[in-house]
Design a protein around this motif. Structure first.
Motif, mmCIF file in Angstrom:
data_model
loop_
_atom_site.group_PDB
_atom_site.id
_atom_site.type_symbol
_atom_site.label_atom_id
_atom_site.label_comp_id
_atom_site.label_asym_id
_atom_site.label_seq_id
_atom_site.Cartn_x
_atom_site.Cartn_y
_atom_site.Cartn_z
ATOM 1 N N MET A 1 25.518 -44.779 -2.057
ATOM 2 C CA MET A 1 24.194 -45.289 -2.418
ATOM 3 C C MET A 1 23.606 -46.092 -1.276
ATOM 4 O O MET A 1 24.323 -46.678 -0.486
ATOM 5 N N GLU A 2 22.310 -46.127 -1.208
ATOM 6 C CA GLU A 2 21.640 -46.884 -0.168
ATOM 7 C C GLU A 2 21.623 -48.366 -0.537
ATOM 8 O O GLU A 2 21.723 -48.747 -1.690
ATOM 9 N N THR A 3 21.467 -49.211 0.468
ATOM 10 C CA THR A 3 21.353 -50.630 0.205
ATOM 11 C C THR A 3 19.937 -50.964 -0.243
ATOM 12 O O THR A 3 18.989 -50.225 -0.009
ATOM 13 N N THR A 4 19.800 -52.105 -0.895
ATOM 14 C CA THR A 4 18.512 -52.489 -1.463
ATOM 15 C C THR A 4 17.520 -52.876 -0.375
ATOM 16 O O THR A 4 17.808 -53.683 0.498
ATOM 17 N N VAL A 5 16.332 -52.283 -0.440
ATOM 18 C CA VAL A 5 15.236 -52.652 0.461
ATOM 19 C C VAL A 5 13.986 -52.831 -0.393
ATOM 20 O O VAL A 5 13.589 -51.925 -1.114
ATOM 21 N N ILE A 6 13.393 -54.001 -0.358
ATOM 22 C CA ILE A 6 12.192 -54.269 -1.143
ATOM 23 C C ILE A 6 10.999 -54.317 -0.201
ATOM 24 O O ILE A 6 10.906 -55.186 0.661
ATOM 25 N N LEU A 7 10.116 -53.350 -0.348
ATOM 26 C CA LEU A 7 8.942 -53.274 0.515
ATOM 27 C C LEU A 7 7.691 -53.346 -0.355
ATOM 28 O O LEU A 7 7.373 -52.419 -1.088
ATOM 29 N N ALA A 8 6.996 -54.445 -0.277
ATOM 30 C CA ALA A 8 5.852 -54.651 -1.157
ATOM 31 C C ALA A 8 4.761 -53.616 -0.928
ATOM 32 O O ALA A 8 4.034 -53.240 -1.836
ATOM 33 N N ALA A 9 4.634 -53.129 0.328
ATOM 34 C CA ALA A 9 3.547 -52.205 0.644
ATOM 35 C C ALA A 9 3.916 -50.752 0.365
ATOM 36 O O ALA A 9 3.076 -49.873 0.429
ATOM 37 N N ALA A 10 5.191 -50.484 0.095
ATOM 38 C CA ALA A 10 5.640 -49.116 -0.136
ATOM 39 C C ALA A 10 5.269 -48.674 -1.542
ATOM 40 O O ALA A 10 4.971 -49.484 -2.421
ATOM 41 N N HIS A 11 5.308 -47.367 -1.744
ATOM 42 C CA HIS A 11 4.989 -46.818 -3.054
ATOM 43 C C HIS A 11 6.144 -45.937 -3.519
ATOM 44 O O HIS A 11 6.733 -45.196 -2.730
ATOM 45 N N GLY B 1 23.968 -61.101 -12.081
ATOM 46 C CA GLY B 1 24.790 -60.027 -11.543
ATOM 47 C C GLY B 1 24.089 -59.169 -10.506
ATOM 48 O O GLY B 1 24.646 -58.887 -9.436
ATOM 49 N N TYR B 2 22.856 -58.764 -10.797
ATOM 50 C CA TYR B 2 22.143 -57.914 -9.848
ATOM 51 C C TYR B 2 21.914 -58.634 -8.523
ATOM 52 O O TYR B 2 22.114 -58.061 -7.442
ATOM 53 N N SER B 3 21.519 -59.883 -8.588
ATOM 54 C CA SER B 3 21.258 -60.633 -7.366
ATOM 55 C C SER B 3 22.517 -60.773 -6.520
ATOM 56 O O SER B 3 22.489 -60.584 -5.298
ATOM 57 N N LEU B 4 23.640 -61.079 -7.158
ATOM 58 C CA LEU B 4 24.892 -61.261 -6.427
ATOM 59 C C LEU B 4 25.417 -59.945 -5.865
ATOM 60 O O LEU B 4 26.059 -59.916 -4.813
ATOM 61 N N ALA B 5 25.156 -58.840 -6.563
ATOM 62 C CA ALA B 5 25.650 -57.546 -6.111
ATOM 63 C C ALA B 5 24.757 -56.934 -5.032
ATOM 64 O O ALA B 5 25.245 -56.386 -4.035
ATOM 65 N N PHE B 6 23.426 -57.026 -5.221
ATOM 66 C CA PHE B 6 22.510 -56.316 -4.337
ATOM 67 C C PHE B 6 21.558 -57.227 -3.573
ATOM 68 O O PHE B 6 20.685 -56.741 -2.854
ATOM 69 N N GLY B 7 21.741 -58.546 -3.703
ATOM 70 C CA GLY B 7 20.962 -59.462 -2.886
ATOM 71 C C GLY B 7 21.477 -59.470 -1.460
ATOM 72 O O GLY B 7 22.566 -58.969 -1.162
ATOM 73 N N ASP B 8 20.692 -60.031 -0.559
ATOM 74 C CA ASP B 8 21.095 -60.107 0.845
ATOM 75 C C ASP B 8 22.433 -60.816 0.973
ATOM 76 O O ASP B 8 22.677 -61.852 0.337
ATOM 77 N N ASP B 9 23.288 -60.274 1.819
ATOM 78 C CA ASP B 9 24.646 -60.800 1.969
ATOM 79 C C ASP B 9 24.636 -62.227 2.515
ATOM 80 O O ASP B 9 23.904 -62.543 3.455
ATOM 81 N N PRO C 1 23.880 -54.766 0.401
ATOM 82 C CA PRO C 1 23.489 -54.969 1.796
ATOM 83 C C PRO C 1 24.553 -55.777 2.542
ATOM 84 O O PRO C 1 24.881 -56.892 2.153
ATOM 85 N N GLY C 2 25.124 -55.209 3.578
ATOM 86 C CA GLY C 2 26.134 -55.916 4.362
ATOM 87 C C GLY C 2 27.511 -55.921 3.758
ATOM 88 O O GLY C 2 28.418 -56.575 4.293
ATOM 89 N N GLY C 3 27.729 -55.208 2.639
ATOM 90 C CA GLY C 3 29.045 -55.170 2.011
ATOM 91 C C GLY C 3 30.116 -54.670 2.968
ATOM 92 O O GLY C 3 29.905 -53.704 3.712
ATOM 93 N N TRP C 4 31.278 -55.303 2.963
ATOM 94 C CA TRP C 4 32.260 -55.037 4.018
ATOM 95 C C TRP C 4 32.885 -53.650 3.949
ATOM 96 O O TRP C 4 33.214 -53.056 4.987
ATOM 97 N N ILE C 5 33.043 -53.088 2.760
ATOM 98 C CA ILE C 5 33.679 -51.771 2.666
ATOM 99 C C ILE C 5 32.779 -50.692 3.257
ATOM 100 O O ILE C 5 33.231 -49.827 4.015
ATOM 101 N N ALA C 6 31.505 -50.725 2.924
ATOM 102 C CA ALA C 6 30.583 -49.702 3.427
ATOM 103 C C ALA C 6 30.157 -49.965 4.859
ATOM 104 O O ALA C 6 30.099 -49.045 5.682
ATOM 105 N N ASN C 7 29.860 -51.223 5.183
ATOM 106 C CA ASN C 7 29.216 -51.529 6.455
ATOM 107 C C ASN C 7 30.173 -51.909 7.578
ATOM 108 O O ASN C 7 29.837 -51.739 8.758
#
Length: 440
Positions: A1-11, A69-77, A158-164
């Protein structure tokens, strides 16, 4: 899976969003499917309790996931690849216009929530028939925060040690879902001890049609689980979808082959268990292997897991519904075989041993398996011991003997069971409605 990217201008892409909405619903359906699968495998006196352990996990994990949970799992490392931050506690800062890749971030978070739910519910199968329901209500949210969330960050955050940092691959959850639930189930088996009559009394499934129905719903939902992990309506999703179907089929056939050779009888329980074993093993590898690889992964899981479910009798741990034998062992098989069958056309780069990649990827997969299994086992064992000391984790002998349905929930699944022609039951365990006699 891709890491979380929040882009306000994206659609968000409408096609990708529509597919992930459907996939999210499919994965959520897997937990009621698991409830039926497990419910049919236990004896009549604890069917409702088994169903309840899965259904209550939906509510408990949802609250925990949305709160932190979501913040701790997919928030910035913030911890060297170990954990995410608290920026999105309570889903703060994530509105309907926030986008993760090509889908709304709120949808991505909900999709990931359904993974967390079923992972917690899976553990209940290892300790069926003997758990205090009140202790389960404490265990699930604590376990989700201390075990599932960190491992998910390691693998997909994002930045998780196993994947990155390590570079191990896991497309849809062999590490955070299958291995984590299996290792945690083993830990709780040791904390609680075996059921009364383990290795002495017959503890056969009471309703095999229910088991088959549950397995069918799990298989149906698994397409959302695996193909949905592509996070888009694209060719990778299609490949993962087909690999999932293929591995489930060879897992089923492999298990039945072993049963026929070993026992002389291919069984419906074996068919259901074999399909699930194949689906478990293809979960991490469905986005990394070719169709041929998927067929081999499923077959290997069906054969090996059919033997692994008997290890509990050899090593004397009571894994009631074979969570260790199917999910831990199947998850290990699927995760390791990425190092053998990974192909660049699927992974976009890393290749396994059979495709010229050498032993490097296999070594990375092995390190990830050992690290996740050890962490999940040790932390779960600690949580289980603390709960056991604080309030007791195991039901009383009387409750276990009579059945948890009646003694805990004041209900029975079947009218002709305990309340009908069985032994007399104290009125103290009955609800007011059950104490009223029906008119003759």
């Amino acid at each position: 899976m891709e890491t979380t990217v929040i882009l306000a201008a994206a659609h968000a892409d409408t096609g990708d969003t529509a597919w992930l909405l459907a996939a999210t619903a499919l994965v959520l359906l897997m937990t009621p499917g698991l409830a039926l699968f497990y419910g049919g495998m236990v004896r009549t006196k604890s069917v409702l309790n088994m169903l309840m352990m899965s259904f209550v996990s939906i509510a408990l994990v949802t609250v925990v996931w949305l709160a932190a949970g979501y913040s701790l799992a997919f928030g910035d490392d913030i911890g060297g690849g170990l954990i995410g931050g608290l920026k999105h506690v309570g889903m703060a800062g994530i509105g309907p216009d926030s986008v993760h890749g090509t889908v709304p971030t709120l949808l991505f978070a909900t999709f990931q929530l359904t993974f967390a739910i079923i992972t917690a519910a899976l553990i209940s199968g290892a300790i069926a028939d003997r758990v205090k329901f009140s202790a389960w209500l404490i265990f699930v949210p604590v376990w989700a925060l201390l075990v599932y969330v960190p491992v998910t960050h390691w693998v997909w955050g994002p930045g998780g040690w196993i994947a990155n940092h390590l570079g191990a691959l896991d497309f849809a959850g062999g590490l955070p879902v299958e291995i984590t639930s299996g290792a945690s189930g083993l830990a709780l088996c040791l904390v609680l001890g075996p059921r009364l009559g383990f290795k002495k009394d017959a503890m056969r499934p009471h309703n095999l049609p229910m088991v088959m129905l549950g397995a069918g719903l799990l298989w149906f939902g698994w397409f959302g689980f695996n193909a949905g992990s592509a996070l888009g309506a694209n060719g990778l999703a299609a490949a993962a979808f087909l690999n999932t179907l293929a591995a489930g089929c060879t897992g089923l056939l492999g298990w039945l082959f072993v049963e026929q050779k070993r026992d002389g009888h291919p069984t419906t329980l074996g068919a259901a268990s074999g399909a699930v074993a194949g689906l478990v093993a293809i979960t991490p590898s469905c986005g990394a292997v070719s169709l041929l690889g998927a067929l081999v992964v499923g077959l290997a899981a069906g054969v090996v897991c059919s033997y692994a479910v008997g290890w509990k009798f050899t090593f004397d741990y009571d894994d009631s519904l074979d969570v260790v034998g199917v999910h831990l062992v199947g998850g290990v098989i699927g995760t390791l075989l990425i190092g053998v069958f990974a192909i660049g056309t699927m992974t976009g780069g890393p290749e396994g041993l059979l495709y010229g990649g050498g032993l490097a990827q296999l070594g990375k997969q092995l390190v990830a398996v050992v690290a996740v299994a050890a962490y999940a086992f040790l932390v779960t064992y600690g949580i289980g011991k603390l709960i056991d000391k604080a309030m007791g984790f195991r039901a009383s002998e009387e409750q276990e003997h009579t059945g948890l349905d009646l003694t805990v929930h004041a209900e029975t699944a079947y009218d002709h069971g305990v309340l009908g022609h069985g032994a007399p039951v104290s009125s103290s365990v009955l609800s007011p409605a059950q104490k009223v006699k029906s008119p003759s």
